[in-house]
Design a protein around this motif. Sequence first.
Motif, PDB file in Angstrom:
ATOM      1  N   ALA A  61       0.847  -1.181   0.000  1.00 49.43           N
ATOM      2  CA  ALA A  61       0.000   0.000   0.000  1.00 49.43           C
ATOM      3  C   ALA A  61       0.892   1.243   0.000  1.00 49.43           C
ATOM      4  O   ALA A  61       2.003   1.227   0.538  1.00 49.43           O
ATOM      5  N   ASP A  62       0.399   2.311  -0.606  1.00 43.63           N
ATOM      6  CA  ASP A  62       1.189   3.543  -0.688  1.00 43.63           C
ATOM      7  C   ASP A  62       1.610   4.034   0.699  1.00 43.63           C
ATOM      8  O   ASP A  62       2.699   4.579   0.867  1.00 43.63           O
ATOM      9  N   SER A  63       0.748   3.830   1.668  1.00 47.24           N
ATOM     10  CA  SER A  63       1.008   4.351   3.019  1.00 47.24           C
ATOM     11  C   SER A  63       2.180   3.659   3.712  1.00 47.24           C
ATOM     12  O   SER A  63       2.709   4.191   4.691  1.00 47.24           O
ATOM     13  N   VAL A  64       2.580   2.486   3.232  1.00 45.26           N
ATOM     14  CA  VAL A  64       3.669   1.758   3.892  1.00 45.26           C
ATOM     15  C   VAL A  64       4.863   1.538   2.976  1.00 45.26           C
ATOM     16  O   VAL A  64       5.901   1.042   3.417  1.00 45.26           O
ATOM     17  N   GLN A  65       4.715   1.896   1.708  1.00 41.86           N
ATOM     18  CA  GLN A  65       5.804   1.709   0.740  1.00 41.86           C
ATOM     19  C   GLN A  65       7.075   2.389   1.234  1.00 41.86           C
ATOM     20  O   GLN A  65       7.049   3.540   1.656  1.00 41.86           O
ATOM     21  N   GLY A  66       8.174   1.654   1.217  1.00 42.74           N
ATOM     22  CA  GLY A  66       9.442   2.204   1.660  1.00 42.74           C
ATOM     23  C   GLY A  66       9.706   2.046   3.143  1.00 42.74           C
ATOM     24  O   GLY A  66      10.840   2.231   3.596  1.00 42.74           O
ATOM     25  N   ARG A  67       8.693   1.703   3.909  1.00 38.00           N
ATOM     26  CA  ARG A  67       8.869   1.507   5.357  1.00 38.00           C
ATOM     27  C   ARG A  67       8.684   0.047   5.759  1.00 38.00           C
ATOM     28  O   ARG A  67       9.318  -0.426   6.698  1.00 38.00           O
ATOM     29  N   PHE A  68       7.788  -0.636   5.074  1.00 41.63           N
ATOM     30  CA  PHE A  68       7.493  -2.032   5.402  1.00 41.63           C
ATOM     31  C   PHE A  68       8.098  -2.937   4.334  1.00 41.63           C
ATOM     32  O   PHE A  68       8.156  -2.591   3.147  1.00 41.63           O
ATOM     33  N   THR A  69       8.514  -4.122   4.768  1.00 43.97           N
ATOM     34  CA  THR A  69       9.045  -5.122   3.842  1.00 43.97           C
ATOM     35  C   THR A  69       8.433  -6.481   4.161  1.00 43.97           C
ATOM     36  O   THR A  69       8.499  -6.941   5.306  1.00 43.97           O
ATOM     37  N   ILE A  70       7.854  -7.094   3.156  1.00 42.34           N
ATOM     38  CA  ILE A  70       7.272  -8.428   3.329  1.00 42.34           C
ATOM     39  C   ILE A  70       8.252  -9.459   2.775  1.00 42.34           C
ATOM     40  O   ILE A  70       8.938  -9.215   1.769  1.00 42.34           O
ATOM     41  N   SER A  71       8.338 -10.590   3.450  1.00 35.99           N
ATOM     42  CA  SER A  71       9.238 -11.649   2.993  1.00 35.99           C
ATOM     43  C   SER A  71       8.634 -13.002   3.349  1.00 35.99           C
ATOM     44  O   SER A  71       7.721 -13.072   4.174  1.00 35.99           O
ATOM     45  N   ARG A  72       9.148 -14.041   2.707  1.00 36.83           N
ATOM     46  CA  ARG A  72       8.623 -15.370   3.012  1.00 36.83           C
ATOM     47  C   ARG A  72       9.772 -16.341   3.261  1.00 36.83           C
ATOM     48  O   ARG A  72      10.856 -16.192   2.714  1.00 36.83           O
ATOM     49  N   ASP A  73       9.500 -17.308   4.108  1.00 36.44           N
ATOM     50  CA  ASP A  73      10.405 -18.425   4.346  1.00 36.44           C
ATOM     51  C   ASP A  73       9.583 -19.680   4.124  1.00 36.44           C
ATOM     52  O   ASP A  73       8.896 -20.162   5.041  1.00 36.44           O
ATOM     53  N   ASN A  74       9.626 -20.182   2.896  1.00 37.48           N
ATOM     54  CA  ASN A  74       8.787 -21.323   2.557  1.00 37.48           C
ATOM     55  C   ASN A  74       9.182 -22.572   3.334  1.00 37.48           C
ATOM     56  O   ASN A  74       8.338 -23.451   3.561  1.00 37.48           O
ATOM     57  N   THR A  75      10.433 -22.651   3.772  1.00 33.71           N
ATOM     58  CA  THR A  75      10.862 -23.834   4.535  1.00 33.71           C
ATOM     59  C   THR A  75      10.197 -23.877   5.901  1.00 33.71           C
ATOM     60  O   THR A  75      10.063 -24.940   6.508  1.00 33.71           O
ATOM     61  N   LYS A  76       9.791 -22.708   6.385  1.00 32.23           N
ATOM     62  CA  LYS A  76       9.135 -22.637   7.691  1.00 32.23           C
ATOM     63  C   LYS A  76       7.659 -22.276   7.572  1.00 32.23           C
ATOM     64  O   LYS A  76       7.000 -21.992   8.574  1.00 32.23           O
ATOM     65  N   ASN A  77       7.154 -22.261   6.319  1.00 34.66           N
ATOM     66  CA  ASN A  77       5.747 -21.911   6.101  1.00 34.66           C
ATOM     67  C   ASN A  77       5.392 -20.582   6.777  1.00 34.66           C
ATOM     68  O   ASN A  77       4.331 -20.454   7.398  1.00 34.66           O
ATOM     69  N   THR A  78       6.274 -19.620   6.646  1.00 33.78           N
ATOM     70  CA  THR A  78       6.127 -18.364   7.375  1.00 33.78           C
ATOM     71  C   THR A  78       6.301 -17.171   6.447  1.00 33.78           C
ATOM     72  O   THR A  78       7.134 -17.191   5.546  1.00 33.78           O
ATOM     73  N   VAL A  79       5.486 -16.144   6.699  1.00 38.89           N
ATOM     74  CA  VAL A  79       5.617 -14.859   6.021  1.00 38.89           C
ATOM     75  C   VAL A  79       5.827 -13.794   7.089  1.00 38.89           C
ATOM     76  O   VAL A  79       5.143 -13.802   8.118  1.00 38.89           O
ATOM     77  N   HIS A  80       6.791 -12.922   6.859  1.00 36.99           N
ATOM     78  CA  HIS A  80       7.113 -11.860   7.812  1.00 36.99           C
ATOM     79  C   HIS A  80       6.745 -10.501   7.231  1.00 36.99           C
ATOM     80  O   HIS A  80       6.746 -10.303   6.013  1.00 36.99           O
ATOM     81  N   LEU A  81       6.459  -9.571   8.123  1.00 39.76           N
ATOM     82  CA  LEU A  81       6.277  -8.174   7.740  1.00 39.76           C
ATOM     83  C   LEU A  81       7.177  -7.338   8.637  1.00 39.76           C
ATOM     84  O   LEU A  81       6.895  -7.189   9.819  1.00 39.76           O
ATOM     85  N   GLN A  82       8.262  -6.843   8.073  1.00 37.91           N
ATOM     86  CA  GLN A  82       9.161  -5.969   8.794  1.00 37.91           C
ATOM     87  C   GLN A  82       8.646  -4.548   8.668  1.00 37.91           C
ATOM     88  O   GLN A  82       8.519  -4.032   7.558  1.00 37.91           O
ATOM     89  N   MET A  83       8.348  -3.944   9.815  1.00 38.79           N
ATOM     90  CA  MET A  83       7.770  -2.606   9.823  1.00 38.79           C
ATOM     91  C   MET A  83       8.758  -1.645  10.471  1.00 38.79           C
ATOM     92  O   MET A  83       9.062  -1.786  11.663  1.00 38.79           O
ATOM     93  N   ASN A  84       9.275  -0.725   9.697  1.00 37.16           N
ATOM     94  CA  ASN A  84      10.224   0.270  10.181  1.00 37.16           C
ATOM     95  C   ASN A  84       9.598   1.661  10.175  1.00 37.16           C
ATOM     96  O   ASN A  84       8.574   1.888   9.507  1.00 37.16           O
ATOM     97  N   SER A  85      10.225   2.560  10.901  1.00 36.47           N
ATOM     98  CA  SER A  85       9.758   3.953  10.947  1.00 36.47           C
ATOM     99  C   SER A  85       8.262   4.028  11.221  1.00 36.47           C
ATOM    100  O   SER A  85       7.514   4.738  10.540  1.00 36.47           O
ATOM    101  N   LEU A  86       7.835   3.302  12.228  1.00 35.17           N
ATOM    102  CA  LEU A  86       6.404   3.227  12.527  1.00 35.17           C
ATOM    103  C   LEU A  86       5.857   4.581  12.946  1.00 35.17           C
ATOM    104  O   LEU A  86       6.538   5.382  13.609  1.00 35.17           O
ATOM    105  N   LYS A  87       4.613   4.811  12.542  1.00 35.80           N
ATOM    106  CA  LYS A  87       3.909   6.060  12.826  1.00 35.80           C
ATOM    107  C   LYS A  87       2.656   5.763  13.637  1.00 35.80           C
ATOM    108  O   LYS A  87       2.126   4.644  13.572  1.00 35.80           O
ATOM    109  N   PRO A  88       2.160   6.746  14.370  1.00 33.06           N
ATOM    110  CA  PRO A  88       0.915   6.516  15.112  1.00 33.06           C
ATOM    111  C   PRO A  88      -0.220   6.023  14.207  1.00 33.06           C
ATOM    112  O   PRO A  88      -1.055   5.223  14.656  1.00 33.06           O
TER     113      PRO A  88
END
Length: 127
Positions: A61-88
């Motif tokens: 989404a435009d509101s999180v572009q450049g701050r959030f990063t999504i990634s996957r680890d298929n070996t662990k059946n897991t998806v992560h969302l790294q959220m940086n520079s969080l805002k209220p």
Amino acid sequence: QLQLVESGGGLVQPGSSLRLSCVASGSTVDLYQIGWFRQAPGKEREPVSCINTNDGTTYYADSVQGRFTISRDNTKNTVHLQMNSLKPEDTAHYYCAANCPVLRLSYMTKRYKIDYWGQGTPVTVAS
């Protein structure tokens, strides 16, 4: 039947980071496009990010572009969302979702259907 369980939410100060995790069970995550939605109090649920767990194509989404990063680890059946520079305004319940689209047009036209939802994890950004 796919089960999704989120973790990693919490209370943080503005400018901080959090990493959310979504663990899938009941099927393999590479069969689905997995992503995150969020819902703030009094507001509609909105898309945040999605990843094609096979080729890594992503949507933000435009509101999180450049701050959030999504990634996957298929070996662990897991998806992560790294959220940086969080805002209220990032304060919301964050939900993991299966079969989200990675095409922006799908969100613009709202032509998609989420097949599975997790229970959500709360994120509060406040000083």
